[in-house]
Write a protein that holds these residues in place. Structure first.
Motif, PDB file in Angstrom:
ATOM      1  N   GLU A  89      65.064 -42.665  63.322  1.00 42.26           N
ATOM      2  CA  GLU A  89      64.562 -41.162  62.021  1.00 42.26           C
ATOM      3  C   GLU A  89      65.517 -41.407  61.707  1.00 42.26           C
ATOM      4  O   GLU A  89      65.335 -40.853  60.499  1.00 42.26           O
ATOM      5  CB  GLU A  89      64.317 -39.861  62.552  1.00 42.26           C
ATOM      6  N   HIS A  90      67.049 -42.314  61.424  1.00 47.82           N
ATOM      7  CA  HIS A  90      67.818 -41.900  60.320  1.00 47.82           C
ATOM      8  C   HIS A  90      67.528 -43.044  59.094  1.00 47.82           C
ATOM      9  O   HIS A  90      67.887 -42.832  58.240  1.00 47.82           O
ATOM     10  CB  HIS A  90      68.988 -43.450  60.783  1.00 47.82           C
ATOM     11  N   GLY A  91      66.210 -43.827  59.205  1.00 46.33           N
ATOM     12  CA  GLY A  91      66.222 -44.747  58.165  1.00 46.33           C
ATOM     13  C   GLY A  91      66.139 -46.390  57.461  1.00 46.33           C
ATOM     14  O   GLY A  91      66.044 -46.247  56.308  1.00 46.33           O
ATOM     15  N   CYS A  92      67.476 -45.959  58.020  1.00 42.16           N
ATOM     16  CA  CYS A  92      68.111 -47.925  57.667  1.00 42.16           C
ATOM     17  C   CYS A  92      67.451 -48.422  57.234  1.00 42.16           C
ATOM     18  O   CYS A  92      67.186 -49.123  57.853  1.00 42.16           O
ATOM     19  CB  CYS A  92      69.669 -48.145  58.815  1.00 42.16           C
ATOM     20  N   ILE A  93      68.092 -48.984  56.158  1.00 40.16           N
ATOM     21  CA  ILE A  93      66.846 -49.790  54.767  1.00 40.16           C
ATOM     22  C   ILE A  93      67.012 -51.026  56.057  1.00 40.16           C
ATOM     23  O   ILE A  93      65.900 -52.268  56.446  1.00 40.16           O
ATOM     24  CB  ILE A  93      67.285 -50.001  53.371  1.00 40.16           C
ATOM     25  N   TYR A  94      68.178 -51.430  56.557  1.00 34.87           N
ATOM     26  CA  TYR A  94      68.342 -52.808  57.276  1.00 34.87           C
ATOM     27  C   TYR A  94      68.433 -53.170  58.545  1.00 34.87           C
ATOM     28  O   TYR A  94      68.433 -54.071  58.678  1.00 34.87           O
ATOM     29  CB  TYR A  94      69.990 -53.076  56.217  1.00 34.87           C
ATOM     30  N   CYS A  95      67.836 -51.846  58.627  1.00 34.44           N
ATOM     31  CA  CYS A  95      67.625 -51.906  60.902  1.00 34.44           C
ATOM     32  C   CYS A  95      67.114 -53.263  61.033  1.00 34.44           C
ATOM     33  O   CYS A  95      65.916 -53.259  60.689  1.00 34.44           O
ATOM     34  CB  CYS A  95      67.517 -50.804  61.388  1.00 34.44           C
ATOM     35  N   PHE A  96      68.095 -54.529  61.673  1.00 33.39           N
ATOM     36  CA  PHE A  96      67.304 -55.042  62.048  1.00 33.39           C
ATOM     37  C   PHE A  96      66.481 -54.584  63.433  1.00 33.39           C
ATOM     38  O   PHE A  96      65.628 -55.648  64.082  1.00 33.39           O
ATOM     39  CB  PHE A  96      68.552 -56.098  63.056  1.00 33.39           C
ATOM     40  N   ALA A  97      66.115 -53.526  64.103  1.00 33.14           N
ATOM     41  CA  ALA A  97      65.273 -53.321  65.326  1.00 33.14           C
ATOM     42  C   ALA A  97      63.680 -53.202  64.954  1.00 33.14           C
ATOM     43  O   ALA A  97      63.057 -53.241  65.031  1.00 33.14           O
ATOM     44  CB  ALA A  97      66.111 -52.209  65.586  1.00 33.14           C
ATOM     45  N   THR A 144      72.653 -50.159  70.699  1.00 33.60           N
ATOM     46  CA  THR A 144      73.065 -51.928  70.319  1.00 33.60           C
ATOM     47  C   THR A 144      71.261 -52.107  69.794  1.00 33.60           C
ATOM     48  O   THR A 144      71.146 -53.051  69.336  1.00 33.60           O
ATOM     49  CB  THR A 144      72.536 -52.838  71.149  1.00 33.60           C
ATOM     50  N   ASN A 145      70.563 -51.501  69.543  1.00 33.00           N
ATOM     51  CA  ASN A 145      69.049 -51.504  68.865  1.00 33.00           C
ATOM     52  C   ASN A 145      68.449 -50.235  67.721  1.00 33.00           C
ATOM     53  O   ASN A 145      68.611 -50.028  66.720  1.00 33.00           O
ATOM     54  CB  ASN A 145      68.565 -51.743  70.046  1.00 33.00           C
ATOM     55  N   THR A 146      68.483 -49.008  68.411  1.00 34.21           N
ATOM     56  CA  THR A 146      68.306 -47.767  67.632  1.00 34.21           C
ATOM     57  C   THR A 146      69.506 -46.836  68.257  1.00 34.21           C
ATOM     58  O   THR A 146      69.864 -46.913  69.488  1.00 34.21           O
ATOM     59  CB  THR A 146      67.024 -47.156  68.176  1.00 34.21           C
TER      60      THR A 146
END
Length: 369
Positions: A89-97, A144-146
């Motif tokens: 839910e953080h919604g980080c646009i760059y998240c590689f997950a 490490t993922n979410t």
């Protein structure tokens, strides 16, 4: 090339009023879907009373029957991890997950941050795995993922249950999070810290609150993350900072300031990672740039390609975390000089596995004998 299904569904259009407080600007289809959805304006104005509500967060039970994920990557310092939640839910646009949501038939875009899956029985499954005679202890990595401390953890407390099992069994653990919520569990973390069994890292991507709000809309503010570092350090819990990801021409100029602020708050170790854009993240990030920073979007991508050997993403072990070329080398040099000046990353004893004790039988589980 996949056929394109044109739809006027407002969710597909991802209008600004529907995705307020979210990171992604689109609901792009995952790579395994038979068609690619493209939203468009059909020219018909919708009555205000018929307008759809903003996107809400839903949580579904994850039916996985194991909780430990193994990896053999040579460029990460752990071989096992736990992810209490799928999606974040953080919604980080760059998240590689984000691309992992495509395996569920969902969008790595807005679905990833609104349609979440929780491993409610993760503590019980972990207890079972640690009780196996064949299990050999080594550091378990969380975050490490979410993010294990994303907002829904306040209600579901899965991470708390996992830490209770690890504390009972004296099992070493490392945690990466963007959330001040980690301080809720300082009693357990301090217990583990007394035996050198825990490391906590706060991910601080920027000190610029408006940038953080746009890039990581539902994560804690930079000030709250620094406050978490301070509170953990004061409780005797080893804490560090991850300046990640570093994005050229957007936040890379903040590297030294982030490290200095974290050290002032009590961090004793640090790391950084260059922006990674695997699979769907590439498109989602460029969409986000064009909406929020159109004046520098091209410059950011050009500089990233220069640090990725001409590509927008480099999946190769050894270079995927740091990049390559003159600009990547300069970023690495700046990091080394900063941690030397600040006295970060001093040698310390590794977390031991010798204190591990297998868990007893869960009192809720009936014995056959």
């Amino acid at each position: 090339m996949r056929p394109v299904a044109f739809q006027s569904d407002p969710e597909t259009l991802a209008r600004a009023e529907l995705r307020r407080g979210r990171g992604s600007v689109s609901q792009a289809s995952g790579r395994f879907e038979p068609t690619a959805r493209v939203g468009f304006d059909d020219g018909w104005d919708q009555a205000e009373e018929d307008a759809p509500a903003p996107l809400r967060t839903t949580v579904t039970a994850d039916a996985s029957r194991s909780v430990l994920t193994r990896n053999q990557s040579p460029d990460v310092p752990f071989d096992r991890s736990i992810n209490p939640y799928r999606g974040c839910e953080h919604g980080c646009i760059y998240c590689f997950a984000r691309p992992s949501h495509a395996y569920l038939g969902l969008s790595p875009g807005l679905d990833f941050e609104t349609k979440l899956f929780a491993k409610f029985d993760a503590p019980a499954l972990l207890r079972q795995e640690l009780a196996r005679p064949s299990y050999k202890p080594a550091t378990i990595a969380l975050g490490t993922n979410t993010d294990p401390y994303q907002p829904i953890e306040r209600e579901h407390r899965i991470m708390r249950g996992i830490l209770e099992v690890l504390t009972e069994t004296r099992h070493p653990v490392s945690i990466v999070t963007k959330s001040h919520l980690v301080t809720r569990d300082m009693d357990l973390l301090a217990d583990l810290a007394r035996d050198n069994l825990v490391r906590v890292f706060l991910s601080v991507t920027t000190l610029d609150r408006p940038l953080a709000r746009a890039m990581e809309p539902r994560a804690a503010t930079p000030a709250r993350r620094l406050a978490a570092i301070q509170e953990l350090a004061a409780a005797g819990i080893p804490v560090g900072v991850m300046a990640a990801p570093m994005i050229p021409a957007l936040n890379d100029h903040e590297l030294e300031a982030i490290l200095t602020a974290a050290e002032d708050a009590g961090a004793r170790s640090a790391g950084y990672v260059l922006l990674r854009l695997p699979i769907e993240v590439k498109t989602l990030f460029k969409e986000w740039l064009n909406e929020h920073y159109p004046d520098r979007a091209q410059r950011i991508m050009n500089r990233l390609r220069a640090m990725r050997g001409g590509r927008e993403n480099d999946p190769e072990f050894g270079s995927r975390m740091r990049g390559q070329g003159a600009e990547a080398d300069l970023l690495a040099l700046r990091f080394r000089q900063a941690i030397k000046r600040l006295g970060l990353n001093q040698p310390r004893a590794p977390m031991p596995s010798t204190q591990f004790r297998r868990p007893g039988r869960d009192a809720r589980q009936m014995s056959l004998f």
